[in-house]
Design an enzyme around this catalytic site. Structure first.
Site, PDB file in Angstrom:
ATOM      1  N   HIS A 141       0.836  -1.207   0.000  1.00 24.55           N
ATOM      2  CA  HIS A 141       0.000   0.000   0.000  1.00 24.55           C
ATOM      3  C   HIS A 141       0.869   1.254   0.000  1.00 24.55           C
ATOM      4  CE1 HIS A 141      -4.049  -1.793   0.405  1.00 24.55           C
ATOM      5  NE2 HIS A 141      -3.419  -2.757   1.049  1.00 24.55           N
ATOM      6  N   ALA A 179      -4.380 -15.040  -6.269  1.00 25.72           N
ATOM      7  CA  ALA A 179      -3.676 -15.329  -5.022  1.00 25.72           C
ATOM      8  C   ALA A 179      -2.716 -14.202  -4.651  1.00 25.72           C
ATOM      9  CB  ALA A 179      -2.920 -16.647  -5.139  1.00 25.72           C
ATOM     10  N   ASP A 198       3.127  -4.391 -10.510  1.00 28.62           N
ATOM     11  CA  ASP A 198       3.035  -5.748 -11.039  1.00 28.62           C
ATOM     12  C   ASP A 198       3.681  -5.876 -12.420  1.00 28.62           C
ATOM     13  OD1 ASP A 198       1.623  -6.075  -8.742  1.00 28.62           O
ATOM     14  OD2 ASP A 198      -0.326  -6.398  -9.694  1.00 28.62           O
TER      15      ASP A 198
HETATM   16  P1  ADP Z   1      -3.907 -11.905  -9.425  1.00 30.59           P
HETATM   17  O1  ADP Z   1      -3.288 -10.972 -10.396  1.00 30.59           O
HETATM   18  O2  ADP Z   1      -3.541 -11.611  -8.020  1.00 30.59           O
HETATM   19  O3  ADP Z   1      -3.697 -13.342  -9.748  1.00 30.59           O
HETATM   20  P2  ADP Z   1      -6.300 -10.697 -10.439  1.00 30.59           P
HETATM   21  O4  ADP Z   1      -7.703 -10.712  -9.971  1.00 30.59           O
HETATM   22  O5  ADP Z   1      -5.626  -9.394 -10.606  1.00 30.59           O
HETATM   23  O6  ADP Z   1      -5.483 -11.681  -9.472  1.00 30.59           O
HETATM   24  O7  ADP Z   1      -6.231 -11.421 -11.857  1.00 30.59           O
HETATM   25  C1  ADP Z   1      -6.777 -12.677 -12.043  1.00 30.59           C
HETATM   26  C2  ADP Z   1      -7.505 -12.746 -13.384  1.00 30.59           C
HETATM   27  O8  ADP Z   1      -6.530 -12.800 -14.459  1.00 30.59           O
HETATM   28  C3  ADP Z   1      -8.315 -14.014 -13.545  1.00 30.59           C
HETATM   29  O9  ADP Z   1      -9.601 -13.863 -12.995  1.00 30.59           O
HETATM   30  C4  ADP Z   1      -8.365 -14.153 -15.058  1.00 30.59           C
HETATM   31  O10 ADP Z   1      -9.341 -13.300 -15.607  1.00 30.59           O
HETATM   32  C5  ADP Z   1      -6.995 -13.642 -15.487  1.00 30.59           C
HETATM   33  N1  ADP Z   1      -6.031 -14.757 -15.633  1.00 30.59           N
HETATM   34  C6  ADP Z   1      -4.910 -14.967 -14.920  1.00 30.59           C
HETATM   35  N2  ADP Z   1      -4.264 -16.081 -15.340  1.00 30.59           N
HETATM   36  C7  ADP Z   1      -4.998 -16.581 -16.349  1.00 30.59           C
HETATM   37  C8  ADP Z   1      -4.870 -17.725 -17.209  1.00 30.59           C
HETATM   38  N3  ADP Z   1      -3.854 -18.581 -17.092  1.00 30.59           N
HETATM   39  N4  ADP Z   1      -5.835 -17.919 -18.139  1.00 30.59           N
HETATM   40  C9  ADP Z   1      -6.864 -17.072 -18.268  1.00 30.59           C
HETATM   41  N5  ADP Z   1      -7.041 -15.992 -17.496  1.00 30.59           N
HETATM   42  C10 ADP Z   1      -6.132 -15.738 -16.544  1.00 30.59           C
HETATM   43 MG    MG Z   2      -3.620  -8.886 -10.545  1.00 30.83          MG
END
Ligand code: ADP
Ligand code: MG
Length: 389
Positions: free
Chosen positions: A31, A124, A173
């Site tokens: 943050h 995650a 990120d």
């Molecule tokens: P984080 O970036 O912490 O993993 P986010 O909510 O920012 O969580 O992003 C997750 C989203 O990114 C998923 O809900 C999906 O829409 C997309 N995503 C991530 N990896 C994949 C993948 N391997 N295939 C398809 N979509 C993906």
């Molecule tokens: Mg994300």
């Protein structure tokens, strides 16, 4: 390379190339990004892979066809001409958004078929979304035959997430996925956008990093994130500074009369300081400096940061607190929640010899509460996004 085999299954024929973009963990600075402060992420060995080829139809028709092994029910076909935010929803908005943002930046990408595979858990807090964007960005720019400086590519991938997907994230990120180096953490100054590589090699100090995906996602997360941002802005306004980054003396925070704003500001100011302390400790460890127990000291800072996120910033969640407690009791040097909060992962730093004990202790702490078993990933500071073949 499972993305390549998915490409063959879905599209027939060979991809023109395969690109990998890593997820990330953030060692310190939570943050702090939207307060113009410091963050210290490192790239993971786990990431998103994109196998891609130029679509062979007529060059006048530019279609982007997307599939993902993690989304087996949806193949998505997007017309790249006239593409605009709002036209694509769901997971495909991330890669389609990259094509759109590249176009907005003046880079014309060809129609393409892209197959995605990943070994990063989604949602995650390990930034699978940025990894998906960055793998797509490398693939599409390579297919277009253009090379874009990494700093500019960060801006393009972030724009995809902010404006096309509609998620208001900071610059960390995409910077981590595109700019980290193996054996290093990336010190990112979110005010100047300056990046510095800091040697980060826990294995050399007989230590290891464990990521604990708590598998919890609490509904609060979006609303509370917006609220924290507003509270930080208000605290800065009352202190008469452009952002909380400008506060370097923690005593200044005590001038805030409102106890909630005071706690929020105290976390941000202290976490910025902790980033710089960790950087100094990592440098001394790399120099073989006098401070023999740099990693033990970094562990203590991680645990301090967790307490600050839990008590002052109030963004931790029960599974994270339990994982941190169990890890420390089993011999970890330190542990903290990472990411925005209310769900996601915990990062633990432990002597290599204690890593199994930490894993077991966290597993049984979750089992005794009848929670979904946690998922463990080993975290080794890895290289940024690159072409694999
Ligand atoms: P984080 O970036 O912490 O993993 P986010 O909510 O920012 O969580 O992003 C997750 C989203 O990114 C998923 O809900 C999906 O829409 C997309 N995503 C991530 N990896 C994949 C993948 N391997 N295939 C398809 N979509 C993906
Ligand atoms: Mg994300």
């Amino acid at each position: 390379m499972k993305a390549a085999s998915l490409f063959r299954e879905r599209f027939g024929g060979e991809p023109d190339g395969v690109w990998l973009a890593p997820g990330r963990a953030n060692l310190m600075g939570e943050h702090t990004d939207y307060n113009d402060g410091f963050v210290l992420p490192f790239a993971l060995g786990q990431g998103v892979t994109a196998a891609a080829a130029v679509a062979s139809e007529s060059p006048a028709v530019r279609r982007l066809t997307l599939c993902s092994r993690q989304e087996p029910d949806t193949a998505v076909d997007v017309d790249l001409d006239g593409l605009a935010p709002g036209q694509v929803t769901g997971w495909a908005a991330y890669p389609a958004g990259v094509a759109w943002a590249l176009g907005e930046a003046g880079y014309r990408v060809p129609g393409a078929c892209v197959a995605i595979d990943s070994d990063l858990p989604v949602g995650a807090g390990l930034s699978s979304s940025a990894a998906l964007e960055c793998a797509t960005a490398l693939a599409l720019t390579a297919l277009a035959g253009v090379e874009i400086p990494r700093a500019e590519l960060v801006t393009i991938a972030r724009r995809a997430e902010n404006e096309f997907v509609g998620v208001p994230t900071g610059v960390m990120d995409q910077s981590a996925s595109l700019r980290c180096q193996a054996g290093h953490a990336l010190l990112l100054d979110c005010r100047s956008l300056e990046v510095t590589q800091v040697p980060f090699d826990p294995a050399a100090a007989a230590a290891g990093l464990l990521l604990i995906n708590t598998r919890a996602r609490h509904a609060l997360s979006d609303g509370e994130y917006g609220r924290r941002r507003a509270e930080c802005e208000e605290a800065a306004r009352r202190l008469g500074v452009p952002s909380l980054r400008a506060v370097t003396d923690p005593a200044d925070v005590d001038r805030l009369g409102d106890p909630v704003l005071r706690r929020r500001a105290r976390h941000v100011v202290a976490d910025d300081q902790r980033v710089l302390e960790v950087v100094a400790l990592l440098r001394s460890a790399a120099d073989g400096g006098a401070d023999g127990d740099a990693y033990g000291e970094i562990g203590r800072l991680l645990s301090q940061a967790h307490a600050s996120l839990r008590d002052d910033f109030e963004v931790s969640w029960p599974e994270a607190d339990t994982a941190v407690e169990a890890a420390l009791a089993a011999g970890a040097a330190g542990a903290r929640m990472i990411g925005g909060g209310f769900g996601g992962s915990v990062l633990a730093l432990a002597p290599a010899a204690s890593l199994d004990a930490v894993r077991d202790a966290v597993t049984s702490a979750f089992a005794s509460r009848s929670w979904t078993p946690p998922e463990f990933l080993s975290a080794v500071p890895a290289d940024a996004a690159r072409q694999l073949s």
